[in-house]
Write a protein that holds these residues in place. Structure first.
Motif, short mmCIF file in Angstrom:
data_model
loop_
_atom_site.label_atom_id
_atom_site.label_comp_id
_atom_site.label_asym_id
_atom_site.label_seq_id
_atom_site.Cartn_x
_atom_site.Cartn_y
_atom_site.Cartn_z
N LEU A 112 4.07 14.13 -1.36
CA LEU A 112 3.90 13.07 -0.61
C LEU A 112 3.28 13.50 0.90
CD1 LEU A 112 7.38 11.33 -1.41
CD2 LEU A 112 5.16 10.51 -2.18
N PHE A 113 2.52 12.83 1.24
CA PHE A 113 2.10 13.18 2.37
C PHE A 113 1.13 14.49 2.48
CE2 PHE A 113 4.78 9.79 4.20
CZ PHE A 113 3.82 9.02 5.06
N GLY A 114 0.91 14.98 1.38
CA GLY A 114 0.27 16.20 1.05
C GLY A 114 1.10 17.50 0.92
N PHE A 115 2.70 17.07 1.08
CA PHE A 115 3.72 18.08 1.06
C PHE A 115 4.35 18.09 -0.37
CE2 PHE A 115 3.63 17.25 5.67
CZ PHE A 115 3.36 18.47 6.09
N SER A 116 4.15 19.26 -1.25
CA SER A 116 4.79 19.52 -2.44
C SER A 116 6.29 19.00 -2.27
CB SER A 116 4.64 20.92 -2.79
OG SER A 116 5.16 20.75 -4.16
N ILE A 117 6.68 18.21 -3.39
CA ILE A 117 7.92 17.47 -3.67
C ILE A 117 8.59 17.92 -4.94
CG2 ILE A 117 9.40 15.40 -3.79
CD1 ILE A 117 8.06 15.62 -0.98
N ILE A 118 7.81 18.06 -5.99
CA ILE A 118 8.24 18.79 -7.09
C ILE A 118 8.35 20.22 -7.23
CG2 ILE A 118 8.25 18.55 -9.64
CD1 ILE A 118 6.71 15.96 -9.56
N PRO A 119 9.50 20.65 -7.32
CA PRO A 119 9.74 22.24 -7.39
C PRO A 119 8.84 22.99 -8.51
CG PRO A 119 11.75 21.13 -7.37
CD PRO A 119 10.85 20.24 -7.66
N LEU A 144 0.83 -1.17 -0.08
CA LEU A 144 -0.06 0.16 -0.08
C LEU A 144 0.85 1.29 -0.05
CD1 LEU A 144 -2.60 -2.04 0.57
CD2 LEU A 144 -3.29 -0.20 2.24
N VAL A 145 1.93 1.16 0.77
CA VAL A 145 2.94 2.46 0.90
C VAL A 145 3.53 2.63 -0.62
CG1 VAL A 145 4.99 3.16 1.94
CG2 VAL A 145 3.18 2.47 3.31
N ILE A 146 4.10 1.52 -0.98
CA ILE A 146 4.73 1.44 -2.62
C ILE A 146 3.72 2.39 -3.48
CG2 ILE A 146 6.01 0.64 -4.27
CD1 ILE A 146 6.91 -1.39 -2.04
N VAL A 147 2.73 1.65 -3.53
CA VAL A 147 1.71 2.07 -4.67
C VAL A 147 1.13 3.44 -4.35
CG1 VAL A 147 -0.80 1.80 -5.61
CG2 VAL A 147 0.64 -0.26 -5.21
N GLY A 148 0.74 3.85 -2.82
CA GLY A 148 0.31 5.23 -2.64
C GLY A 148 1.19 6.19 -2.85
N ALA A 149 2.64 5.86 -2.64
CA ALA A 149 3.95 6.93 -2.68
C ALA A 149 3.83 7.46 -4.35
CB ALA A 149 4.93 6.44 -2.15
N CYS A 150 3.80 6.04 -5.15
CA CYS A 150 4.01 6.36 -6.61
C CYS A 150 2.80 7.20 -7.13
CB CYS A 150 3.92 4.99 -7.42
SG CYS A 150 5.55 4.16 -7.09
N ARG A 151 1.54 6.79 -6.77
CA ARG A 151 0.31 7.58 -7.16
C ARG A 151 0.24 8.94 -6.72
NH1 ARG A 151 -5.06 4.42 -6.18
NH2 ARG A 151 -5.69 6.00 -7.55
N GLU A 152 0.74 9.28 -5.75
CA GLU A 152 0.51 10.63 -5.04
C GLU A 152 1.71 11.50 -5.52
OE1 GLU A 152 0.53 13.28 -1.06
OE2 GLU A 152 0.49 11.24 -0.85
N PHE A 153 3.06 10.90 -5.89
CA PHE A 153 4.23 11.43 -6.26
C PHE A 153 4.08 11.87 -7.90
CE2 PHE A 153 8.28 11.75 -8.39
CZ PHE A 153 8.88 12.82 -7.42
N PHE A 154 3.58 11.04 -8.54
CA PHE A 154 3.39 11.36 -9.91
C PHE A 154 2.03 11.98 -10.28
CE2 PHE A 154 6.51 7.96 -9.85
CZ PHE A 154 7.72 8.45 -10.65
N GLY A 155 1.11 11.49 -9.52
CA GLY A 155 -0.15 12.03 -9.88
C GLY A 155 -0.36 13.77 -9.38
N ARG A 156 0.26 13.98 -8.05
CA ARG A 156 0.04 15.21 -7.66
C ARG A 156 1.38 15.93 -7.26
NH1 ARG A 156 -5.19 15.06 -4.34
NH2 ARG A 156 -6.10 13.13 -4.71
N GLY A 157 2.43 15.20 -7.37
CA GLY A 157 3.68 15.81 -7.06
C GLY A 157 3.90 16.18 -5.64
#
Length: 207
Positions: free
Chosen positions: A161-168, A146-159
């Motif tokens: 992780l845990f609601g904090f923006s990662i992509i500049p 769940l963590v692996i899939v959730g991390a991939c989906r949030e990172f690539f889908g929203r930029g």
């Protein structure tokens, strides 16, 4: 048998890899698709299933010799339902926003294939300590995916992780766009399939 004997260690560690409930047994897929659009609910769901599986295993293991065979499934469901209710109320009290995101899926833990499978296949035939380790191991194995899939989906889908923006922001200024398909349940299925494929390709190579 010691608390941390080789057999007990295998009971705990096998579900994390070689006997993972999602990657190998292909159980619990439905909730894996439903709660992994973001990382936070995926983590909470994984922890909830781990706690419930561990303590349900212990309770059923303790009373296993007193349960009439004809009603064992009903007894297991009652124990699980009680634990799910407790966890649900705790989430509403201390993590209300996450409980809203998880919605009905916390209640559906009652029918989770992984949980019922471990109660029937392991807890009904083993002592409390190995049953506890089995519950924790299978819960964490489930949570790992769940963590692996959730991390991939949030990172690539929203930029994020845990609601904090990662992509500049500069990336977006240069034309980068989030992948909206990652928010769709179909992508969770594809990611789970890819994880299962990689795992089996690595650990089950034909000689």
């Amino acid at each position: 048998m010691g608390l941390f004997s080789k057999q007990n260690k295998e009971v705990f560690t096998n579900p994390l890899n070689l006997d993972n409930p999602i990657m190998v047994q292909v159980l619990g897929i439905c909730s894996a698709l439903a709660v992994t659009a973001q990382l936070k609910p995926a983590v909470v769901m994984g922890l909830a299933v781990t706690v419930i599986t561990a303590f349900a295993n212990v309770i059923i293991s303790i009373i296993r010799k007193t349960i009439p065979n004809r009603i064992r499934i009903i007894v297991q469901l009652v124990v699980v339902a009680a634990l799910v209710t407790i966890v649900s109320q705790i989430l509403k009290a201390f993590a209300y926003d996450v409980s809203v995101q998880l919605s009905v899926y916390v209640g559906l833990i009652i029918t989770n294939c992984i949980l019922m499978g471990r109660l029937e296949a392991f807890a009904m035939m083993n002592k409390p300590w190995p049953s506890f380790l089995d519950g924790v191991g299978n819960g964490l194995g489930y949570a790992l995916i769940l963590v692996i899939v959730g991390a991939c989906r949030e990172f690539f889908g929203r930029g994020s992780l845990f609601g904090f923006s990662i992509i500049p922001q500069s990336f977006y200024d240069f034309g980068y766009m989030n992948n909206g398909m990652m928010s769709m349940p179909a992508m969770a299925l594809i990611l789970c399939g890819a994880i299962i494929w990689v795992h089996r390709a690595y650990f089950y190579k034909e000689k």
